[in-house]
Design a protein around this motif. Structure first.
Motif, PDB file in Angstrom:
ATOM      1  N   HIS A  14       3.623   0.754   3.020  1.00 56.88           N
ATOM      2  CA  HIS A  14       3.655  -0.202   3.916  1.00 56.88           C
ATOM      3  C   HIS A  14       3.157  -1.514   3.595  1.00 56.88           C
ATOM      4  O   HIS A  14       2.423  -1.436   2.442  1.00 56.88           O
ATOM      5  CB  HIS A  14       3.138   0.060   5.131  1.00 56.88           C
ATOM      6  N   ARG A  20      -3.321  -9.306   6.151  1.00 61.40           N
ATOM      7  CA  ARG A  20      -4.876  -9.344   6.707  1.00 61.40           C
ATOM      8  C   ARG A  20      -5.160 -10.717   6.587  1.00 61.40           C
ATOM      9  O   ARG A  20      -4.875 -11.539   5.738  1.00 61.40           O
ATOM     10  CB  ARG A  20      -5.640  -8.778   5.524  1.00 61.40           C
ATOM     11  N   HIS A  58       0.699  -1.392   0.111  1.00 63.55           N
ATOM     12  CA  HIS A  58      -0.023  -0.045   0.107  1.00 63.55           C
ATOM     13  C   HIS A  58       0.859   1.290  -0.019  1.00 63.55           C
ATOM     14  O   HIS A  58       1.611   1.522   1.015  1.00 63.55           O
ATOM     15  CB  HIS A  58      -1.185  -0.127   1.233  1.00 63.55           C
ATOM     16  N   MET A  83      -2.801   0.575  -4.010  1.00 64.47           N
ATOM     17  CA  MET A  83      -2.453  -0.784  -3.148  1.00 64.47           C
ATOM     18  C   MET A  83      -2.718  -2.104  -4.076  1.00 64.47           C
ATOM     19  O   MET A  83      -3.706  -2.065  -4.989  1.00 64.47           O
ATOM     20  CB  MET A  83      -3.880  -0.844  -2.137  1.00 64.47           C
ATOM     21  N   ASP A 131       0.237  -4.503   4.236  1.00 66.41           N
ATOM     22  CA  ASP A 131      -0.741  -4.751   5.091  1.00 66.41           C
ATOM     23  C   ASP A 131      -1.066  -6.279   5.078  1.00 66.41           C
ATOM     24  O   ASP A 131      -1.667  -7.106   4.083  1.00 66.41           O
ATOM     25  CB  ASP A 131      -1.990  -3.850   4.670  1.00 66.41           C
TER      26      ASP A 131
HETATM   27 MN    MN Z   1      -2.519   0.218   4.402  1.00 62.64          MN
END
Ligand code: MN
Length: 736
Positions: A52, A56, A46, A109, A54
């Protein structure tokens, strides 16, 4: 049925559903489960204010999310910061896009990795609560055991450490974030995603350089196509041939035209079968590619933990999906489309180009690691190639003559199957059962209990039940027509927004098309041709359904026009007088008219135009009729565009017909108090006794069952439109 996971409150607070392209989280949540022991995961890269990753992880029907500034490291000694952020909806697994400026998390992203996660020390919910997660990841990039440990004394926020545990997949030397920077869906880097049109133009140009321009996509996969079975055999020397492993997958032609993706499998007689509903992962990846028009030849392949192709796994996955267990089956057994040839890219038919050129372009188009992959041509002598293929337990290689164009094999035997001597797997992957296609198109209504009409206490479940109940009546008006979606995720009292993009988790069988509005801005229309799609969009909290007066493929032809009697500043009785006068005028010129309530306070009259007329003709007819009406009833009717100048008159709006004008469909619910429905009427009902408030989501199904549809001939009649135009001309001349 449970509502949306409560955990999404913070996610919703941070985002405006009208302004972001992220999933709203109401679409199709999984049944919330407690005690999650396994699930799906995604790692996004992202490029927001600070770049960074992410991570999930599926936990209890949502995605527990951790922002990892430096990304996952394979070095067990490198413990990276992971800040726990708000839970994300499960549809976020499919998300890859540029979040618009000014929105929360604005920036591109990409889906950097996807796969499945196992929680090794007990249910994930409990592990998160105690601040220690022990994971096994089976992803396209990340493998093996990982740990997330919460920092006890964290100054700010919910800080954890992410690190690799020592195993066969840990490494002090390798860095996956550096080695494999691209998306597993689109194959783009996060930088390229922000400018994917540029990438698409470059690829399209390369395709034109080796192929010839064509607008035809359909002829490339005409049904009379010969079966794609391996039959010939021989023993070509290694030279002069390209070798591919015979992966024993499911051979398909993958086609993409805009958002419409098909995976066509051909049986022994050459008949095509569409099997894309079984491969939403591959469909999602094809939709993510920068080029929007593609035809690829390849194999759908499932790989086992050792990375070997497994026909058995593929068959098991299809069987599990046929039983309705789509999400779990797709998570447990990802499928890759291994592309061996390219037929069309952009506007170029590349079939005549030498196979090497087609393969080189394929390799540029597809991700190196992901749900789509260009088959790597096997290097070395034939003996060497056969030995390496045999080591994978495969039955042979397919040798393709260098320099050869794409052609049906029996016409030009440029392909040869060379056997290793190992038996070909005899596993049948069954996509055929009727129950399977029904199970796949089953829409689970989420969040049924959410109140959409506070005064009446009517819920989202009531809305979905209504559309399911009247599907047979409304579908003929929607079929083949762009339907514009307006979503009301919080009911009529909340915010609403147009769905101008494709929801991330949209099933493969939902069809959409692109349109342009008056300002030439690209918009999206949905094609709602069956009850499953209708229920799918109702579940998106679409209350009113707006349709265009034209049908695919020719959007320049109107097949009806609308005259709208708007009574906001007047009274219904005047609209009734005007509608009845309109009927007399229509009778005089030989056109039928079909009245309906608008669902708010006014009336619409729809006039059929048979197979279709230009919008110019349709608009001219509507406009002349409107003028005649105003001439006959100047005291109660006006066509004045400026609201203030209208006075207490009925506004005869003839401007609702046009290539970008949508009207509310017959039987559509309106987002107004009372859950009123735009209801077709018989002319007898267009009388002083008419009370539009009586036609609601609650009453219309019974009315339909009792009276049938008074508008059902709208799309069947073939009136004499040129004759009507001539008569209308005479009528206008006589009035002057
Ligand atoms: Mn993010």
């Amino acid at each position: 049925m449970a509502g949306p996971p409560k955990q999404l409150g913070e996610y919703h607070r941070k985002r405006s559903p009208a302004a972001t392209n992220e999933p709203f989280g109401d679409e199709a949540p999984l049944e919330p489960r407690a005690g999650t022991l396994s699930g799906a995961y995604v790692v996004h890269l992202h490029d927001a204010t600070r770049r960074h990753y992410d991570l999930r992880l599926e936990v209890g029907g949502v995605l527990a999310s951790f922002a990892v500034p430096r990304g996952p490291s394979l070095d067990p000694d490198e413990k990276g910061l992971a800040v726990k952020t708000e839970d994300h909806p499960i549809e976020y697994l499919e998300f890859e896009d540029v979040i618009p400026d000014k929105q929360y998390g604005a920036g591109p992203m990409i889906a950097w990795d996807r796969g499945s996660v196992e929680y090794l020390e007990g249910p994930a919910e409990e592990e998160i609560a105690r601040g220690k997660l022990d994971l096994r990841l089976r992803g396209m990039k990340l493998r093996g055991r990982w740990a997330l440990v919460k920092l006890k004394k964290s100054a700010k926020g919910d800080e954890w450490l992410l690190f690799k545990k020592k195993d066969d997949f840990s490494s002090k030397e390798r860095s996956l974030v550096d080695e494999l920077p691209r998306s597993v869906l689109s194959g783009l880097t996060v930088e390229e995603l922000a400018d994917r049109e540029k990438r698409a133009r470059a690829l399209a140009k390369e395709a034109l350089a080796i192929g010839k321009a064509t607008s035809r996509l359909d002829e490339l996969f005409a049904p009379k196509r010969s079966p794609l079975v391996v039959a010939a055999s021989g023993s070509p020397s290694g030279r002069g041939f390209i070798h591919d492993a015979d992966l024993e997958g499911v051979r398909v032609l993958a086609t993409r035209d805009g958002d419409v993706v098909s995976l066509l499998r051909f049986d022994a007689s050459g008949a095509p079968e569409s099997i894309e509903a079984f491969y939403p992962d591959v469909v999602r990846a094809l939709r993510a590619l920068p080029l929007t028009r593609i035809v690829i030849d390849g194999d759908l392949v499932a790989f086992d933990d050792a990375g070997h192709p497994s026909a058995k796994l593929l068959a098991e996955r299809a069987a599990r999906i046929a039983r309705g267990d789509l999400h779990r089956a797709v998570t447990a057994t990802p499928v890759v489309l291994v592309a061996t040839d390219l037929l069309l890219a952009g506007d170029a038919d590349v079939r005549p180009a030498p196979i090497e050129a087609r393969r080189a372009l394929l390799a540029k188009m597809l991700p190196p690691v992901g749900f789509l992959r260009a088959a790597p041509p096997l290097e070395g002598s034939l003996a060497h190639v056969l030995a390496s293929v045999e080591a994978l337990g495969l039955s042979g290689v397919i040798a393709k003559k260098k320099g050869s164009p794409y052609a049906p094999r029996e016409k030009k035997p440029s392909w040869l199957h060379v056997s290793t001597g190992a038996p070909r797997a005899r596993v049948t992957v069954d996509h055929r059962s009727r129950e399977a296609s029904a199970a796949l198109r089953k829409v689970t209504v989420s969040n049924r209990a959410k109140v959409f009409w506070p005064d009446e206490g009517l819920t989202k479940g009531d809305l979905c039940d209504y559309y399911a109940a009247i599907a047979d009546a409304i579908l003929p008006y929607l079929a083949d027509r762009p339907v514009i979606l307006v979503r009301y995720p919080d009911g009529i009292a909340g915010k609403s927004f147009y769905q101008w993009n494709v929801p991330a988790g949209m099933p493969p069988w939902v069809r959409t098309m692109s349109l342009v509005d008056e300002e030439d801005q690209p918009k999206r229309g949905f094609l709602v041709d069956d009850a499953s799609t209708l229920l799918y969009i109702a579940n998106l909290a679409c209350i009113p359904l707006h349709i265009l007066a034209c049908r695919v493929p020719d959007l320049s032809q109107a097949d009806f026009f609308t005259i709208d009697f708007d009574v906001k500043q007047s009274e219904l009785r005047h609209a009734i007088t005007l509608a009845r006068t309109l009927r007399e005028l229509l009778d005089a010129i030989g056109l039928p008219g079909f009245p309906k309530t608008s669902g708010q306070s006014g009336l619409h009259v729809l006039v059929p135009l048979g197979k279709g007329q230009t919008f110019a003709t349709a608009c001219a007819l509507a406009d002349l009729l409107g003028k005649l009406l105003v001439e006959r009833h100047p005291d109660i009717a006006t066509m004045e565009r400026i609201v203030k100048r209208r006075g207490p008159k009925v506004y005869v709006d003839t401007g609702q017909t046009g290539p970008t004008r949508a009207i509310v469909a017959p039987y559509s619910v309106r987002a107004v108090a009372g859950a009123r429905v735009s209801t077709p009427l018989s002319w007898d009902e267009v009388s002083p006794k008419l009370d539009p408030a009586r036609f609601t989501m609650k009453t219309v199904p019974a009315r339909l069952a009792k009276l049938g549809d008074p508008m059902r001939d709208l799309l069947r009649l073939r009136p004499d439109v040129p004759g009507a135009v001539a008569k209308l001309g005479e009528l206008v001349a006589a009035t002057r």
